[in-house]
Design an enzyme around this catalytic site. Structure first.
Site, mmCIF file in Angstrom:
data_model
loop_
_atom_site.group_PDB
_atom_site.id
_atom_site.type_symbol
_atom_site.label_atom_id
_atom_site.label_comp_id
_atom_site.label_asym_id
_atom_site.label_seq_id
_atom_site.Cartn_x
_atom_site.Cartn_y
_atom_site.Cartn_z
ATOM 1 N N GLU A 1 0.828 -1.207 0.000
ATOM 2 C CA GLU A 1 0.000 0.000 0.000
ATOM 3 C C GLU A 1 0.862 1.257 0.000
ATOM 4 O O GLU A 1 0.569 2.225 -0.695
ATOM 5 C CB GLU A 1 -0.951 -0.026 1.200
ATOM 6 N N GLU B 1 -4.191 -9.368 3.619
ATOM 7 C CA GLU B 1 -4.893 -9.062 4.864
ATOM 8 C C GLU B 1 -6.076 -9.989 5.128
ATOM 9 O O GLU B 1 -6.346 -10.350 6.259
ATOM 10 C CB GLU B 1 -5.377 -7.612 4.856
HETATM 11 C C1 LIG Z 1 -2.208 -1.843 7.023
HETATM 12 C C2 LIG Z 1 -3.051 -2.974 6.623
HETATM 13 O O1 LIG Z 1 -3.186 -3.161 5.268
HETATM 14 C C3 LIG Z 1 -2.776 -4.218 7.407
HETATM 15 C C4 LIG Z 1 -1.579 -5.057 7.126
HETATM 16 O O2 LIG Z 1 -0.591 -4.745 6.505
HETATM 17 S S1 LIG Z 1 -1.780 -6.571 7.886
HETATM 18 C C5 LIG Z 1 -0.251 -7.424 7.577
HETATM 19 C C6 LIG Z 1 -0.182 -7.871 6.142
HETATM 20 N N1 LIG Z 1 1.024 -8.608 5.919
HETATM 21 C C7 LIG Z 1 1.032 -9.952 5.894
HETATM 22 O O3 LIG Z 1 0.011 -10.604 6.044
HETATM 23 C C8 LIG Z 1 2.376 -10.613 5.678
HETATM 24 C C9 LIG Z 1 2.538 -11.756 6.674
HETATM 25 N N2 LIG Z 1 3.858 -12.347 6.564
HETATM 26 C C10 LIG Z 1 4.190 -13.189 5.556
HETATM 27 O O4 LIG Z 1 3.460 -13.464 4.637
HETATM 28 C C11 LIG Z 1 5.574 -13.770 5.644
HETATM 29 O O5 LIG Z 1 5.998 -13.691 6.969
HETATM 30 C C12 LIG Z 1 6.610 -13.035 4.739
HETATM 31 C C13 LIG Z 1 6.305 -13.347 3.273
HETATM 32 C C14 LIG Z 1 6.588 -11.556 5.008
HETATM 33 C C15 LIG Z 1 8.011 -13.579 5.073
HETATM 34 O O6 LIG Z 1 7.977 -14.982 4.936
HETATM 35 P P1 LIG Z 1 9.209 -15.865 5.432
HETATM 36 O O7 LIG Z 1 10.462 -15.287 4.900
HETATM 37 O O8 LIG Z 1 8.839 -17.268 5.174
HETATM 38 O O9 LIG Z 1 9.271 -15.645 6.989
HETATM 39 P P2 LIG Z 1 8.201 -16.110 8.085
HETATM 40 O O10 LIG Z 1 6.826 -16.099 7.533
HETATM 41 O O11 LIG Z 1 8.699 -17.333 8.762
HETATM 42 O O12 LIG Z 1 8.306 -14.897 9.111
HETATM 43 C C16 LIG Z 1 9.585 -14.610 9.718
HETATM 44 C C17 LIG Z 1 9.295 -13.902 10.994
HETATM 45 O O13 LIG Z 1 8.704 -12.626 10.700
HETATM 46 C C18 LIG Z 1 7.488 -12.507 11.412
HETATM 47 N N3 LIG Z 1 6.545 -11.703 10.598
HETATM 48 C C19 LIG Z 1 6.125 -11.963 9.353
HETATM 49 N N4 LIG Z 1 5.254 -11.016 8.942
HETATM 50 C C20 LIG Z 1 5.124 -10.144 9.971
HETATM 51 C C21 LIG Z 1 4.368 -8.934 10.187
HETATM 52 N N5 LIG Z 1 3.571 -8.443 9.247
HETATM 53 N N6 LIG Z 1 4.496 -8.331 11.389
HETATM 54 C C22 LIG Z 1 5.321 -8.828 12.340
HETATM 55 N N7 LIG Z 1 6.079 -9.943 12.212
HETATM 56 C C23 LIG Z 1 5.959 -10.591 11.035
HETATM 57 C C24 LIG Z 1 6.982 -13.924 11.580
HETATM 58 O O14 LIG Z 1 6.051 -13.995 12.632
HETATM 59 C C25 LIG Z 1 8.278 -14.636 11.871
HETATM 60 O O15 LIG Z 1 8.605 -14.345 13.210
HETATM 61 P P3 LIG Z 1 9.466 -15.414 14.061
HETATM 62 O O16 LIG Z 1 9.550 -14.795 15.421
HETATM 63 O O17 LIG Z 1 10.780 -15.502 13.319
HETATM 64 O O18 LIG Z 1 8.684 -16.679 14.016
#
Ligand SMILES: C[C@@H](O)CC(=O)SCCNC(=O)CCNC(=O)[C@H](O)C(C)(C)COP(=O)(O)OP(=O)(O)OC[C@H]1O[C@@H](n2cnc3c(N)ncnc32)[C@H](O)[C@@H]1OP(=O)(O)O
Length: 712
Positions: free
Chosen positions: A116, A136
């Site tokens: 976004e 989302e």
């Molecule tokens: C403003 C509005 O539009 C609302 C939003 O933006 S809501 C959030 C939308 N974003 C998502 O849904 C993305 C979610 N995350 C993913 O799809 C994946 O994590 C990734 C593609 C970004 C990365 O994938 P990958 O490299 O496989 O890594 P992991 O999924 O294992 O994640 C690694 C650690 O990062 C933490 N994490 C991932 N996304 C978020 C986030 N949005 N906020 C905070 N933390 C995030 C995840 O929990 C893992 O943490 P860990 O402690 O290492 O387990």
């Protein structure tokens, strides 16, 4: 997640302000980061030294969206005012209307709020294979920073709706074709090209694209009405986002997201500094349904496979099955023919154990025959290297037994995939008391390469998934023997969100598999097994489910299954034989009681699985239920759902049914203790139990975030 989050800005001699988002591991947007972004943009806008802005992410990643801890905090306090106002305050006022153009320099991924922000820029430069999306909805909310308005204007309404509704990402290449990405460059030239594009826009050599004002992709619309309409919808979007974020669905989906990422954290295994060893060549022994599925899952992940069978006929059949599986990917548009050919070239069939001598791992996938498995493990121990990992795909036999004729217990474990193995995401990594942590770490990494969701479980009958859901195989039959209409049971269960009702599932999975599963688990847990003659009576009456078109439903090609009410006579015969219905009369139950009588015993058995340490944490069972049994993900999984109901209530219902209908409903000790202390089922580690002893566990569904920190 929100640890050393920061936003940096460097103003270059070229007059470009480079703003970089840093919040490892995914540069997620915390509240402070959003405020800092606003401040940096304003400073750049006010500075006479700045002509244009480039927005980038640190460590090879752009931005994973709003920091999930922000959503957790909203759940904790139940206060949507804690959500950021980024849509108007930052994206519209600073990025789009801030008088100085900005260009997004995207690499790795731009997701959710990250995309976004990028769409609020005047242009987007990306490296190849970057992932772009608004996922989302997968967290039970909608984009809250203008994404629902800008995406359709950049990629077209139908593509935007598809991306929004499916939460699926697209690559930067597809984004370039659609008009979401303006150029694709190498990572080395990304910032240079982005800076140049920003200056070109500032100095009029390139157009300044305000995506909200683009209407060519929306079809003929009156532009001024459209912008007013989007201004209204922008307000609606922000309002709806804030309402949704507090919904139980959002809480459940957020829990699944976090629980999925917690499954690979195994105390004493993944936290002792071990580095996963590469697994590049794998032998699959046995090319039947599971073996060919496993081989497919491996080669599609670019792993070399040696598929071992016992004769040419079986081997040809196995390779043909793999080809058919790959063709399925081609049909679904996930693979083209060239890629299919290259993928198939990774598969080598053999009848000779000698071809296994250089593999990194062997996955045995033959019939559930103990002595056959034992002799295979004996043979591979003689042939393979001393580092080779020995895995079995068994779903019922103890790994200790399978490996007992070898001296390789430290490198033996189970890799229990679910059929079809090339499609189902869940895998149970089954460790014995002697499996080395290194082997477990190796296999966890390996399953992630397969893009599977692993849960690490201990050796027991049925492991975690089949053990926990064992009551799900019996509860519906027990209710049928209490006179509850079987088609009503299927309706209640499908209305709850399961894809199929339990009786239709029996029809489709086959009565033989059903009877074998029940027999094996009933033998392991006789104290709480309900022995129903119903399925055997169905077989004796010439009914074999979908296999012969006649089960609880009739199956005619090209039409939907029809409930066959003539089976009622067979059910009544079963009722007479079991004689558990009070006075021989059908019991009177509500739909809600049917749902509870079927799923509370599952929760109860899962409590035993937790108490015996079969899983690392309760939320692993949530993931097992969602990915192994298709329990509705919006509930958060079976244990998260149970905690929304409360351990006391569940215990009280099971206790009353135990008294009325027998040991099938006998409450577990774990559940009884949680109920007695009014505590949730998720809190289970020793430190948490200490916390329980002082009886200060502060837990309410609305106060989950504090608890959430204890869940994973
Ligand atoms: C403003 C509005 O539009 C609302 C939003 O933006 S809501 C959030 C939308 N974003 C998502 O849904 C993305 C979610 N995350 C993913 O799809 C994946 O994590 C990734 C593609 C970004 C990365 O994938 P990958 O490299 O496989 O890594 P992991 O999924 O294992 O994640 C690694 C650690 O990062 C933490 N994490 C991932 N996304 C978020 C986030 N949005 N906020 C905070 N933390 C995030 C995840 O929990 C893992 O943490 P860990 O402690 O290492 O387990």
């Amino acid at each position: 997640m929100a640890n050393n989050a920061s936003i940096s800005m460097e103003i270059g001699n070229d007059g470009v302000a480079l703003i970089t988002m840093l919040n490892p591991p995914v540069n997620a947007l915390t509240l402070s980061a959003l405020e800092e972004l606003k401040r940096c943009y304003q400073e750049a806008i006010d500075s006479d030294n700045v002509k244009a802005i480039v927005l980038s992410g640190a460590d090879g990643r752009f931005c994973g969206g709003l920091d999930i801890s922000v959503v957790e905090n909203v759940h904790k306090h139940g206060d949507i005012s804690l959500l950021p106002d980024a849509s108007i305050g930052l994206v519209v006022n600073k990025m789009e209307n801030g008088k100085k153009p900005s260009v997004a320099a995207i690499q790795g991924f731009a997701l959710g709020g990250g995309l976004e922000l990028a769409m609020g820029c005047s242009a987007r430069i990306a490296t190849a294979e970057s992932d772009l999306g608004l996922p989302e909805l997968g967290l039970g909310v909608i984009p809250g920073c203008g994404g629902t308005q800008r995406l359709p204007r950049l990629v077209g309404t139908s593509k935007a709706v598809d991306m929004l509704m499916s939460s699926k990402t697209i690559t930067s290449e597809e984004g370039k074709q659609l008009g979401l990405i303006d150029a694709i460059v190498s990572s080395e030239e990304l910032l240079t090209v982005a800076r140049r594009r920003a200056l070109d826009i500032a100095e009029g050599r390139q157009p300044n694209c305000n995506s909200l004002q683009k209407t060519d992709k929306l079809g003929p619309q009156d532009e001024s009405l459209e912008i007013l309409k989007s201004a209204r919808q922008r307000y609606t979007e922000d309002k709806v986002f804030k309402e949704l974020v507090l919904s139980n669905t959002a809480k459940g989906l957020l829990h699944v997201f976090l629980a999925e990422r917690a499954t690979t954290k195994v105390p004493g295994v993944t936290d002792i500094g071990l580095t996963p060893r590469r697994i590049e060549k794998v032998a699959v022994v046995g090319g039947g349904l599971m073996g060919s599925g496993i081989a497919t899952a491996l080669i599609i992940s670019n792993i070399n496979v040696v598929l071992k069978e016992i004769n040419h006929e079986y081997l040809l059949k196995a390779v043909t099955s793999v080809e058919a599986n790959l063709q399925g990917f081609v049909t679904r548009g996930k693979l083209n023919q060239d890629k299919m050919k290259r993928t198939l070239s990774l598969l080598k069939g053999t009848l000779d154990y000698e071809d296994l001598k250089d593999v990194d791992m062997v996955i045995e996938a033959v019939n559930e025959n103990v002595s056959l498995k034992q002799s295979i493990f004996e043979d591979i121990e003689k042939i393979c290297t001393s580092e080779c990992i020995f895995a079995s795909n068994t779903s019922t036999i103890s790994l200790d037994v399978i490996g007992e004729r070898t001296s390789s217990q430290d490198r033996i474990l189970g890799i229990h995939l679910f059929s079809p193995a090339h499609l189902m995401p869940l895998v149970e990594i089954v460790r014995t008391e002697t499996t080395s942590p290194q082997v477990i770490v190796d296999v966890i990494k390996f399953t992630k390469i397969l893009k599977k969701v692993p849960i690490v479980v201990k050796n027991c009958t049925g492991f975690a998934v089949n053990r926990s859901f064992f009551p799900y195989m019996q509860g519906p039959d027990l209710l049928a023997n209490l006179g509850v209409d079987i088609f009503r049971i299927d309706r209640v269960i499908t209305e709850f969100g399961m894809r199929l009702g339990p009786f239709q599932l029996q029809d489709l999975s086959g009565y033989g598999i059903f009877l074998a599963g029940v027999k094996e688990l009933a033998a392991a847990f006789p104290d709480r097994a309900f022995q129903s003659p119903l399925v055997q009576l169905m077989v004796e009456n010439g009914r074999e489910g979908k296999k012969n078109g006649k089960g609880y439903y009739t199956y005619n090609k090209g039409s939907k299954p029809e409930a066959d009410h003539s089976v009622i006579q067979i059910v009544e015969e079963s009722m007479r034989l079991t004689n558990i219905a009070p006075g021989g009369k059908p019991i009177s139950v509500t739909d809600e009681e049917i749902l509870q009588m079927i799923f509370f015993p599952v929760v109860n058995e899962a409590c035993r699985v937790i108490e015996e340490g079969i899983v690392v944490r309760a939320s692993d069972i949530d993931i097992a239920s969602v990915h192994g049994f298709k329990f509705p993900s919006e509930t958060g999984g079976i244990m998260f759902w149970a905690d929304t109901i409360g351990s006391e209530y569940i215990y009280s219902k099971l206790k009353s049914w135990h008294e009325a209908y027998g040991d099938f409903f006998k409450p577990s000790t774990f559940l009884e203790q949680r109920a007695a202390n009014g505590l949730p089922l998720h809190i289970m580690t020793e430190s948490m139990q200490k916390k329980q002893e002082c009886k200060h566990a502060e837990f309410e569904l609305g106060n989950k975030a504090g608890g959430l920190a204890n869940y994973y």
